[in-house]
Scaffold this motif. Sequence first.
Motif, PDB file in Angstrom:
ATOM      1  N   SER A  21      13.024  41.852  33.893  1.00 21.50           N
ATOM      2  CA  SER A  21      14.533  41.420  33.906  1.00 21.50           C
ATOM      3  C   SER A  21      14.547  40.911  35.522  1.00 21.50           C
ATOM      4  O   SER A  21      15.688  40.421  36.012  1.00 21.50           O
ATOM      5  N   ILE A  22      13.532  40.649  36.203  1.00 21.73           N
ATOM      6  CA  ILE A  22      13.460  40.122  37.568  1.00 21.73           C
ATOM      7  C   ILE A  22      13.131  38.655  37.649  1.00 21.73           C
ATOM      8  O   ILE A  22      12.202  38.283  37.010  1.00 21.73           O
ATOM      9  N   MET A  24      12.990  35.171  40.404  1.00 22.31           N
ATOM     10  CA  MET A  24      12.852  34.897  41.709  1.00 22.31           C
ATOM     11  C   MET A  24      13.449  33.679  41.892  1.00 22.31           C
ATOM     12  O   MET A  24      13.171  32.413  41.195  1.00 22.31           O
ATOM     13  N   PHE A  25      13.575  33.112  43.247  1.00 25.17           N
ATOM     14  CA  PHE A  25      14.009  31.658  43.347  1.00 25.17           C
ATOM     15  C   PHE A  25      13.830  31.367  44.995  1.00 25.17           C
ATOM     16  O   PHE A  25      13.717  32.534  45.634  1.00 25.17           O
ATOM     17  N   ARG A  26      13.728  30.049  45.370  1.00 26.94           N
ATOM     18  CA  ARG A  26      13.656  29.673  46.954  1.00 26.94           C
ATOM     19  C   ARG A  26      14.891  29.107  47.362  1.00 26.94           C
ATOM     20  O   ARG A  26      15.153  28.044  46.635  1.00 26.94           O
ATOM     21  N   SER A  27      15.687  29.471  48.579  1.00 30.14           N
ATOM     22  CA  SER A  27      16.740  28.887  48.826  1.00 30.14           C
ATOM     23  C   SER A  27      16.290  27.722  49.517  1.00 30.14           C
ATOM     24  O   SER A  27      15.126  27.328  49.721  1.00 30.14           O
ATOM     25  N   GLU A  28      17.201  26.922  49.965  1.00 34.90           N
ATOM     26  CA  GLU A  28      17.108  25.776  50.912  1.00 34.90           C
ATOM     27  C   GLU A  28      16.436  26.165  52.328  1.00 34.90           C
ATOM     28  O   GLU A  28      15.943  25.130  52.854  1.00 34.90           O
ATOM     29  N   THR A  29      16.472  27.129  52.521  1.00 34.59           N
ATOM     30  CA  THR A  29      16.007  27.682  53.830  1.00 34.59           C
ATOM     31  C   THR A  29      14.590  28.293  53.674  1.00 34.59           C
ATOM     32  O   THR A  29      13.933  28.754  54.660  1.00 34.59           O
ATOM     33  N   GLN A  30      13.973  27.952  52.734  1.00 35.57           N
ATOM     34  CA  GLN A  30      12.517  28.455  52.317  1.00 35.57           C
ATOM     35  C   GLN A  30      12.483  29.731  52.296  1.00 35.57           C
ATOM     36  O   GLN A  30      11.461  30.523  52.605  1.00 35.57           O
ATOM     37  N   ARG A  31      13.603  30.472  52.059  1.00 34.68           N
ATOM     38  CA  ARG A  31      13.434  31.973  51.815  1.00 34.68           C
ATOM     39  C   ARG A  31      13.160  32.556  50.295  1.00 34.68           C
ATOM     40  O   ARG A  31      13.912  31.975  49.598  1.00 34.68           O
ATOM     41  N   ASP A  32      12.667  33.625  50.204  1.00 32.17           N
ATOM     42  CA  ASP A  32      12.313  33.803  48.697  1.00 32.17           C
ATOM     43  C   ASP A  32      13.215  34.884  48.224  1.00 32.17           C
ATOM     44  O   ASP A  32      13.447  35.872  49.074  1.00 32.17           O
ATOM     45  N   TYR A  33      13.979  34.891  47.175  1.00 33.19           N
ATOM     46  CA  TYR A  33      14.848  36.061  46.838  1.00 33.19           C
ATOM     47  C   TYR A  33      14.396  36.328  45.218  1.00 33.19           C
ATOM     48  O   TYR A  33      14.041  35.720  44.613  1.00 33.19           O
ATOM     49  N   ARG A  34      14.983  37.649  45.138  1.00 29.62           N
ATOM     50  CA  ARG A  34      14.616  38.206  43.777  1.00 29.62           C
ATOM     51  C   ARG A  34      16.076  38.827  43.431  1.00 29.62           C
ATOM     52  O   ARG A  34      16.746  39.398  44.149  1.00 29.62           O
ATOM     53  N   GLU A  35      16.184  38.750  41.973  1.00 32.89           N
ATOM     54  CA  GLU A  35      17.362  39.585  41.431  1.00 32.89           C
ATOM     55  C   GLU A  35      17.134  39.839  39.928  1.00 32.89           C
ATOM     56  O   GLU A  35      16.097  39.417  39.215  1.00 32.89           O
ATOM     57  N   CYS A  36      17.949  40.917  39.796  1.00 31.52           N
ATOM     58  CA  CYS A  36      17.710  41.476  38.165  1.00 31.52           C
ATOM     59  C   CYS A  36      18.977  41.043  37.651  1.00 31.52           C
ATOM     60  O   CYS A  36      20.030  40.957  37.974  1.00 31.52           O
ATOM     61  N   VAL A  37      18.555  40.472  36.168  1.00 29.48           N
ATOM     62  CA  VAL A  37      19.837  40.082  35.350  1.00 29.48           C
ATOM     63  C   VAL A  37      20.401  41.169  34.535  1.00 29.48           C
ATOM     64  O   VAL A  37      21.531  41.020  34.002  1.00 29.48           O
ATOM     65  N   GLU A  38      19.923  42.644  34.749  1.00 34.48           N
ATOM     66  CA  GLU A  38      20.355  43.520  33.957  1.00 34.48           C
ATOM     67  C   GLU A  38      21.603  44.180  34.820  1.00 34.48           C
ATOM     68  O   GLU A  38      22.439  44.643  34.135  1.00 34.48           O
ATOM     69  N   CYS A  39      20.991  44.472  36.241  1.00 37.03           N
ATOM     70  CA  CYS A  39      22.236  45.357  36.941  1.00 37.03           C
ATOM     71  C   CYS A  39      22.619  44.592  38.066  1.00 37.03           C
ATOM     72  O   CYS A  39      23.186  45.144  38.879  1.00 37.03           O
ATOM     73  N   ASP A  40      22.363  43.287  38.262  1.00 40.73           N
ATOM     74  CA  ASP A  40      22.859  42.347  39.477  1.00 40.73           C
ATOM     75  C   ASP A  40      22.316  42.919  40.914  1.00 40.73           C
ATOM     76  O   ASP A  40      22.756  42.751  42.037  1.00 40.73           O
ATOM     77  N   TYR A  41      21.184  43.648  40.841  1.00 41.07           N
ATOM     78  CA  TYR A  41      20.509  43.883  41.965  1.00 41.07           C
ATOM     79  C   TYR A  41      19.820  42.572  42.730  1.00 41.07           C
ATOM     80  O   TYR A  41      19.476  41.819  41.939  1.00 41.07           O
ATOM     81  N   SER A  42      19.846  42.714  43.987  1.00 38.63           N
ATOM     82  CA  SER A  42      19.228  41.311  44.603  1.00 38.63           C
ATOM     83  C   SER A  42      18.750  41.650  45.921  1.00 38.63           C
ATOM     84  O   SER A  42      19.270  42.603  46.539  1.00 38.63           O
ATOM     85  N   ASP A  43      17.648  40.946  46.529  1.00 33.82           N
ATOM     86  CA  ASP A  43      17.272  41.252  47.821  1.00 33.82           C
ATOM     87  C   ASP A  43      16.378  40.186  48.270  1.00 33.82           C
ATOM     88  O   ASP A  43      15.940  39.147  47.542  1.00 33.82           O
ATOM     89  N   VAL A  44      16.103  39.939  49.550  1.00 40.14           N
ATOM     90  CA  VAL A  44      15.262  39.034  50.231  1.00 40.14           C
ATOM     91  C   VAL A  44      13.834  39.517  50.313  1.00 40.14           C
ATOM     92  O   VAL A  44      13.766  40.270  50.654  1.00 40.14           O
TER      93      VAL A  44
END
Length: 87
Positions: A21-22, A24-44
């Motif tokens: 359910s995890i 990942m994506f990279r923002s415009e600032t070249q930082r990687d993020y991950r998020e869970c589609v089940e519980c809306d958890y996210s972090d850098v």
Amino acid sequence: MMKTKRFIAGAVCPSCGAMDSIRMFRSETQRDYRECVECDYSDVMDVSPALEGDLPEARITREEKALEEHTDVIRFVDASSPSDAKH
């Protein structure tokens, strides 16, 4: 710029424990993020300075070294030969 979000196969959410359910994506600032589609958890996903440079030793690396250090000679015996048969 559109962010491409990719699911990570086999990843387990650290919050709810759901597998696959995890994403990942990279923002415009070249930082990687991950998020869970089940519980809306996210972090850098910050890169730890400890992870830079040489890769840490993995379990498979240790097993390969153990195989290289330990060698046995195996002798195959033909069981159909009457001279080797023990009754």
